[in-house]
Write an enzyme that holds these catalytic residues in place. Structure first.
Site, PDB file in Angstrom:
ATOM      1  N   TYR A 174     -15.294 -12.320  -0.030  1.00 53.22           N
ATOM      2  CA  TYR A 174     -16.067 -11.125  -0.380  1.00 53.22           C
ATOM      3  C   TYR A 174     -17.332 -11.507  -1.153  1.00 53.22           C
ATOM      4  O   TYR A 174     -18.409 -10.964  -0.909  1.00 53.22           O
ATOM      5  CB  TYR A 174     -15.229 -10.167  -1.218  1.00 53.22           C
ATOM      6  CG  TYR A 174     -14.230  -9.366  -0.428  1.00 53.22           C
ATOM      7  CD1 TYR A 174     -14.643  -8.449   0.539  1.00 53.22           C
ATOM      8  CD2 TYR A 174     -12.864  -9.506  -0.644  1.00 53.22           C
ATOM      9  CE1 TYR A 174     -13.727  -7.710   1.270  1.00 53.22           C
ATOM     10  CE2 TYR A 174     -11.940  -8.763   0.088  1.00 53.22           C
ATOM     11  CZ  TYR A 174     -12.378  -7.870   1.043  1.00 53.22           C
ATOM     12  OH  TYR A 174     -11.475  -7.138   1.762  1.00 53.22           O
ATOM     13  N   ARG A 193      -3.360   6.206   0.138  1.00 53.60           N
ATOM     14  CA  ARG A 193      -3.980   7.227   0.977  1.00 53.60           C
ATOM     15  C   ARG A 193      -3.030   8.001   1.880  1.00 53.60           C
ATOM     16  O   ARG A 193      -3.399   9.028   2.422  1.00 53.60           O
ATOM     17  CB  ARG A 193      -5.061   6.564   1.840  1.00 53.60           C
ATOM     18  CG  ARG A 193      -6.183   5.966   1.025  1.00 53.60           C
ATOM     19  CD  ARG A 193      -7.082   5.086   1.862  1.00 53.60           C
ATOM     20  NE  ARG A 193      -6.411   3.884   2.319  1.00 53.60           N
ATOM     21  CZ  ARG A 193      -6.973   2.965   3.095  1.00 53.60           C
ATOM     22  NH1 ARG A 193      -8.212   3.138   3.505  1.00 53.60           N
ATOM     23  NH2 ARG A 193      -6.307   1.891   3.453  1.00 53.60           N
ATOM     24  N   ARG A 204      -6.789  11.773  -6.948  1.00 55.06           N
ATOM     25  CA  ARG A 204      -7.985  10.947  -6.778  1.00 55.06           C
ATOM     26  C   ARG A 204      -9.224  11.768  -6.441  1.00 55.06           C
ATOM     27  O   ARG A 204     -10.331  11.216  -6.368  1.00 55.06           O
ATOM     28  CB  ARG A 204      -7.765   9.958  -5.619  1.00 55.06           C
ATOM     29  CG  ARG A 204      -7.192   8.589  -5.954  1.00 55.06           C
ATOM     30  CD  ARG A 204      -8.149   7.610  -6.609  1.00 55.06           C
ATOM     31  NE  ARG A 204      -9.481   7.589  -6.049  1.00 55.06           N
ATOM     32  CZ  ARG A 204      -9.844   6.891  -4.973  1.00 55.06           C
ATOM     33  NH1 ARG A 204      -8.970   6.161  -4.323  1.00 55.06           N
ATOM     34  NH2 ARG A 204     -11.097   6.926  -4.549  1.00 55.06           N
ATOM     35  N   ARG A 219       0.817  -1.219   0.000  1.00 54.20           N
ATOM     36  CA  ARG A 219       0.000   0.000   0.000  1.00 54.20           C
ATOM     37  C   ARG A 219       0.851   1.268   0.000  1.00 54.20           C
ATOM     38  O   ARG A 219       0.437   2.302   0.534  1.00 54.20           O
ATOM     39  CB  ARG A 219      -0.994   0.022   1.180  1.00 54.20           C
ATOM     40  CG  ARG A 219      -2.042  -1.074   1.094  1.00 54.20           C
ATOM     41  CD  ARG A 219      -3.196  -0.816   2.059  1.00 54.20           C
ATOM     42  NE  ARG A 219      -4.061  -1.981   2.133  1.00 54.20           N
ATOM     43  CZ  ARG A 219      -4.569  -2.491   3.258  1.00 54.20           C
ATOM     44  NH1 ARG A 219      -4.298  -1.918   4.407  1.00 54.20           N
ATOM     45  NH2 ARG A 219      -5.346  -3.541   3.232  1.00 54.20           N
ATOM     46  N   ASP A 272      -7.066  -3.033  -7.196  1.00 52.63           N
ATOM     47  CA  ASP A 272      -7.776  -3.598  -6.055  1.00 52.63           C
ATOM     48  C   ASP A 272      -8.067  -5.059  -6.349  1.00 52.63           C
ATOM     49  O   ASP A 272      -8.296  -5.419  -7.512  1.00 52.63           O
ATOM     50  CB  ASP A 272      -9.090  -2.845  -5.790  1.00 52.63           C
ATOM     51  CG  ASP A 272      -9.708  -3.265  -4.460  1.00 52.63           C
ATOM     52  OD1 ASP A 272     -10.454  -4.268  -4.452  1.00 52.63           O
ATOM     53  OD2 ASP A 272      -9.443  -2.617  -3.445  1.00 52.63           O
TER      54      ASP A 272
END
Length: 348
Positions: free
Chosen positions: A159, A39, A48, A35, A84
């Site tokens: 998921y 963010r 973004r 990652r 993702d």
């Protein structure tokens, strides 16, 4: 813009990351961060702004820019492709979205064989933006390797079955134990999609791949071996035919490290809960990756670097060692600390 497949940079195969991944002696301990693109970076938040996560992942130019940002900022030894794990499902038509603060949410969870049959197999035509982004990236990265990635069958299946993130994975395990035919069909479907997704990335220029099994730590070794490992093996075997190093990583998997290596990994990612000196004997004659606690970047720099030094020293007992965090970069991380950490690892 469209970029043709590029000839690999002459220094690429001798990069510290790829040398370490092959179990050879690198010029310095290579480092990258799970990652690292995302963010925690102000430049990421800026590009973004107003663009949804999956929308971002389907824009080749945006993926290229986001993937390059941490390489420019930190000088890490590898780039990780920005995407993702549910993107391939979205690309083949599964009705899902990534909800801010929640994660992937699936509109119609999988329950039956008919639900599995309704999921198309992935083809390169579903994801032209992936090939384009990888080609653009390898042209820009030069001698810095690009790591392609996919979600492992168990994590992606969880998921699809739960309909979103889960702590207990109760519905997932209920299917695994109570409807083994549906479970097997679903895992085969996802394994096929994951293998194709990795092949698309490697054929466009990715130099290594990582299979993320984020939720595998919810399993016992016996259940992992019987119901999950054969499907991860299929994905890793297909990646092995492409001739690139294969990294296999899970969270909370200290009881599964040996099996995750046996599934076909060249490099086993170790999360921060397992001391490296305990992990190395478990993975056998394989390279290890990891495993600084991601919260240690919030500690004073000398505390962070002291702990990093211990991990680098422990890693010398392995066939090879790639330094990383023991899970992904926390969003509130100070990028300057990751820069200092990168420089420390390189200089150690």
């Amino acid at each position: 813009m469209t970029v043709a497949a590029t000839t690999p940079h002459p220094g690429l195969s001798e990069s510290p990351f790829l040398r370490a991944a092959r179990g050879e002696e690198p010029a310095h301990t290579p480092v990258w961060f799970m990652r690292q693109a995302g963010r925690s970076l102000p430049e990421y938040l800026k590009v973004r702004e107003g663009i949804g996560m999956l929308e971002s992942c389907m824009d080749a130019d945006l993926v290229t820019e986001i993937t390059l940002q941490p390489v420019r900022r930190y000088g890490v030894d590898a780039a990780i492709f920005f995407s993702d794990i549910v993107l391939p499902l979205k690309a083949v038509g599964v009705d899902l979205d990534i909800v801010p603060g929640v994660g992937p949410v699936v509109a119609s969870p999988v329950r039956t064989l008919a639900d599995v049959d309704a999921i198309p197999d992935l083809t390169p035509d579903h994801v032209p933006f992936i090939s384009q982004a990888v080609r653009q990236l390898t042209a820009e990265l030069g001698a810095t390797p690009l790591i392609g990635f996919a979600g492992a069958p168990f994590t992606v299946a969880s998921y699809l079955v739960e309909g979103g993130p889960s702590k207990e994975h109760a519905k997932t395990k209920a299917m695994m134990f109570g409807a083994p035919d549906v479970w097997d069909a679903l895992m085969r479907k996802i394994a096929g999609i994951a293998a194709t997704y990795l092949r698309i990335q490697v054929e466009a220029g990715a130099s290594a791949v990582q299979l993320f099994d984020s939720w595998a730590g919810a399993l016992t070794p016996a259940d992992y071996r019987a119901s999950v490992m054969p499907h991860s093996e299929r994905v890793l075997a297909a990646a092995g035919e492409l001739g690139v190093p294969r990294i296999h990583f899970g969270v909370g998997t200290s009881n599964l490290l040996g099996l995750m290596g046996e599934a076909g990994a060249d490099v086993v990612g170790v999360d921060w809960r397992t001391p490296m000196e305990q992990a190395i004997p478990l993975v056998g004659d394989r390279v290890v990756q990891g495993n600084l606690d991601p919260t240690l970047v919030f500690a004073p720099t000398e505390v962070m670097t002291s702990r990093a030094a211990e991990i680098i020293e422990a890693g010398k007992a392995a066939k090879g060692h790639i330094f990383n965090l023991g899970h992904g970069v926390i969003p509130s991380t100070d990028p300057d600390q990751l820069k200092r950490l990168t420089e420390f690892v390189h200089a150690h």
